[in-house]
Write an enzyme that holds these catalytic residues in place. Sequence first.
Site, PDB file in Angstrom:
ATOM      1  N   CYS A 108       0.840  -1.199   0.000  1.00 37.33           N
ATOM      2  CA  CYS A 108       0.000   0.000   0.000  1.00 37.33           C
ATOM      3  C   CYS A 108       0.874   1.248   0.000  1.00 37.33           C
ATOM      4  O   CYS A 108       2.102   1.169   0.109  1.00 37.33           O
ATOM      5  CB  CYS A 108      -0.928   0.019   1.213  1.00 37.33           C
ATOM      6  SG  CYS A 108      -0.045   0.235   2.781  1.00 37.33           S
ATOM      7  N   ASP A 130       9.725  -0.996 -33.631  1.00 39.10           N
ATOM      8  CA  ASP A 130      10.462  -2.078 -34.273  1.00 39.10           C
ATOM      9  C   ASP A 130      11.363  -2.836 -33.300  1.00 39.10           C
ATOM     10  O   ASP A 130      12.173  -3.653 -33.729  1.00 39.10           O
ATOM     11  CB  ASP A 130      11.321  -1.513 -35.419  1.00 39.10           C
ATOM     12  CG  ASP A 130      10.480  -0.834 -36.482  1.00 39.10           C
ATOM     13  OD1 ASP A 130       9.401  -1.368 -36.798  1.00 39.10           O
ATOM     14  OD2 ASP A 130      10.893   0.223 -36.981  1.00 39.10           O
ATOM     15  N   ASP A 172      12.584  -0.859 -42.462  1.00 44.24           N
ATOM     16  CA  ASP A 172      11.227  -0.402 -42.184  1.00 44.24           C
ATOM     17  C   ASP A 172      10.941   0.785 -43.106  1.00 44.24           C
ATOM     18  O   ASP A 172      11.808   1.633 -43.301  1.00 44.24           O
ATOM     19  CB  ASP A 172      11.126   0.022 -40.718  1.00 44.24           C
ATOM     20  CG  ASP A 172       9.735   0.494 -40.356  1.00 44.24           C
ATOM     21  OD1 ASP A 172       8.779  -0.220 -40.682  1.00 44.24           O
ATOM     22  OD2 ASP A 172       9.614   1.575 -39.752  1.00 44.24           O
ATOM     23  N   ASP A 174      13.131   2.180 -36.145  1.00 45.93           N
ATOM     24  CA  ASP A 174      13.177   3.343 -35.262  1.00 45.93           C
ATOM     25  C   ASP A 174      13.434   2.992 -33.805  1.00 45.93           C
ATOM     26  O   ASP A 174      13.523   3.870 -32.964  1.00 45.93           O
ATOM     27  CB  ASP A 174      11.902   4.174 -35.377  1.00 45.93           C
ATOM     28  CG  ASP A 174      10.653   3.424 -34.931  1.00 45.93           C
ATOM     29  OD1 ASP A 174      10.798   2.355 -34.310  1.00 45.93           O
ATOM     30  OD2 ASP A 174       9.546   3.900 -35.209  1.00 45.93           O
ATOM     31  N   CYS A 217      49.025  -6.844 -20.489  1.00 49.00           N
ATOM     32  CA  CYS A 217      49.072  -7.959 -21.437  1.00 49.00           C
ATOM     33  C   CYS A 217      47.834  -8.817 -21.280  1.00 49.00           C
ATOM     34  O   CYS A 217      47.051  -8.656 -20.337  1.00 49.00           O
ATOM     35  CB  CYS A 217      50.340  -8.796 -21.251  1.00 49.00           C
ATOM     36  SG  CYS A 217      50.318  -9.795 -19.745  1.00 49.00           S
ATOM     37  N   CYS A 264       3.212   1.708   2.883  1.00 50.25           N
ATOM     38  CA  CYS A 264       4.452   0.922   2.762  1.00 50.25           C
ATOM     39  C   CYS A 264       5.505   1.715   1.978  1.00 50.25           C
ATOM     40  O   CYS A 264       6.680   1.779   2.359  1.00 50.25           O
ATOM     41  CB  CYS A 264       4.180  -0.401   2.052  1.00 50.25           C
ATOM     42  SG  CYS A 264       2.923  -1.428   2.813  1.00 50.25           S
ATOM     43  N   CYS A 266      47.464 -10.606 -18.039  1.00 50.36           N
ATOM     44  CA  CYS A 266      46.945  -9.753 -16.961  1.00 50.36           C
ATOM     45  C   CYS A 266      45.422  -9.782 -16.983  1.00 50.36           C
ATOM     46  O   CYS A 266      44.766  -9.891 -15.939  1.00 50.36           O
ATOM     47  CB  CYS A 266      47.413  -8.308 -17.138  1.00 50.36           C
ATOM     48  SG  CYS A 266      49.192  -8.085 -17.219  1.00 50.36           S
TER      49      CYS A 266
END
Length: 844
Positions: free
Chosen positions: A20, A737, A527, A733, A91, A23, A94
């Site tokens: 609620c 999509d 598209d 877009d 390297c 809360c 590492c």
Amino acid sequence: MKQQTKELEKKNLQIDGMHCASCVAAVEKSLSGIEGVEEVSVNLATETVSLALDNQKVTEEDLRKAVEAAGYSLVRDQLQTRTLKIEGMHCASCVNSVDQMLEQLEGVQEVSVNLATETASVKYRGNLTLDDFEEAVSKAGYSLLREESKAGESKAEAKQQREQAKLEKAKSRMWWSWALTIPIMLWMIPEMIWSYAFLGETGFQLGMILLSGAAIFVPGKETMVSAWRSAQNGTPNMDVLIGMGALAALSTGIVALLHQFGLAPPFHSFAGIAGMIMAFHLTGRYIETKAKGQASDAIQKLMTLEAKEATVERDGEEVQIAVQDLQPGDVMVVRPGEKIPTDGEVIEGESSVDESIATGESMPVQKEEGDEVIGATLNKNGLLKVKATKVGKDTFLNQVIKLVEEAQGSKVPIQEFADRITGIFVPVVLGVAFATLGLWLLFPGFFGDIAIWASDFLPWINPNMGEVALAFYAAIAVLVIACPCALGLATPTALMVGSGMGAENGVLIRNGEAIQVMKDVDAIVLDKTGTITEGQPAVTDVVSLSKIPEDQWMALAASAEKGSEHPLGRAVVEYAERKNDQLTNPNKFEAVTGKGVRAEVRSQESGDRRQVLIGTRNLFEESSVAINDSVEKQLSNLEKQAKTAMLVAVDGQVAGIIAVADPIKEDSKKAITKFKEFGLTPVMITGDNERTARAVADQVGIDEVIAGVLPDQKSAEIKRLQEQDKVVAMVGDGINDAPALTQAQVGIAIGTGTDVAIESGDIILVKGDLSAVVKSIRLSRATFTKIKQNLFWAFFYNVVMIPLAILGMLHPLLAEAAMAFSSVNVIANSRRLSQKNIQPEYEK
């Protein structure tokens, strides 16, 4: 003056037990009471809380206690991502060491360590803190950088200062190593040429040991410490090879010195070489550090583009403030020649703005009231008043930097092969070095003959130094020649240069994998609306088909469309408003997805409620509204002209047709021609009917058309193409999509204004035209080509050099110089990528 806003970390938590509004208030109050928590936003529906906090003051344990104190519990399995800045890696071994140590932490799900940017991206669950990560990194032999900016210092300036300090440190070590090594070389020359040892043989040997020891343990201290730590943790790195090579050479000098006192057998001393090995190593490290910094020029350039100050209106006066102090809603005054401080909207004035930093296009863009502008772009010739809409991390520039850093932190699939090799590289080389020593001692005749033969054309080989000395000579060369550095730098440096170069050209690579996959793409799905066309349709034809006057049925249709957000509906409304038609709000409005709308509209003339239907043939058939041959002919004629024709019915009778056209973008045809030259098959996908779609496709040169597809069906069409063994790239877009972009092997999303944070795209285009797609294809292919070249030369170097070292044909100093050269060569090759022109020819 306002205090500088501290950079805060965003964190999302899952809360269990809220039900609620009370809360929510309890959780929010409890969390807000923690020192270092600046913002709290609790969402009851999702049971989550979003925080902005200072991660150096607030721990996961603090948050847990606060939530529990409010009477609820924290769900700890939330997946989090953290980027760590690590110092000391140089390297591929590492990288492997850090990767292993971080993966051992409880809760860590995924680790991606990048050598070129010296960062680690960690995905984890649970309550891991920065201290936990720091301890793991330290165990691997490296240090974690806790990023802090000084007051008034931007993130870019802080980064530049760190890079400069690192370079100066590497430079200092290099010069100190040579300050100790040059006397060694000068001291060795008379001994080598005239067999004259200055200060006698004992003094000479002692001098070599002292000077070389100083070079190894003073400027070379960091290398030796790193070697010790990584060896201790069972993850030996490149420093172990250098350290062992240098110490092995130094130990021969100690044996030779002890022989002077009758405490050891005669032995050829390589003590002088020990210091030279470290000097060459630190020189290579300096050049590599400098080259890596130059490879990141593009991202550094992006970080320094933002304006430092802004002129804002406060209480009717203009005041200067730091950009960090800007707040959304501030009105900025931007004069000609000044940078626009942050993203915003023009509320007064008119000017042209240079947006080349965002789009890569050199032509200024005209801006007027209501237009969006991007922070860090340049106001050219008019005074603008701009209302700030985005500040700090939310700005376009910071989004771009974030995306580029994400790309640099990602891995290309081809790198997995190199990673598997580098994971075992150092242990294998150590084994090869000991095997070399053993073989030379076991078969001195065979290897001695090779040494005698090679000495005729390689002046550094001395067959007379003795069997044991020759064996040590070869083993030391093996230790210092083997180079996983180049393998570790091959992919990330190319990705670093490519992603930075893309950002400068309006092409943002979010996912490194897209670079490799792009070369295999054979179908590119486009598209139609907003990608091939402008995406801003306008009414072109109005055809009356009944006795109802055109202005009346058109007003009814536009009133019905007032309830629609569809671009075609908005075009009808705008058309009617320009004609000054009197519109009303519709009743009982219903949008039929992909087909049209139906609504009840009150007539302005009679006041009667009229039933209005607007849409496709399918909608009219479903609604039992008859379409005769004459109407069908009119529809067909309009559709042949690449226009979307919408039928309008009033009270169940066809009243007319409204035709809307979406203009084709200026460069679409040229770009699609270029796709074909690249060997790609362009495919257009659209919700329009076949005839309209075909008309647009014919104009731009597309042969394959998928028409009449609803938005949620696009991903299925992409999957159908993939089932035909096609590798598909999708251009859309990024909103409607999104599922299709995710389904495609490569999703290319078109950015919308200043919002570039499109999660569904692997590649994001700031400027929404197909020429940007051409750039992205060229950039992806060029970057992957560089990655392949780098990996080839890195492997080729080791394949050729290690056998020569085993045979004793490489001087340890030449081996160390060659090792450094291989790393620098990979970085230099990556930097050459920045010279690649990715602009389409028709734009040059």
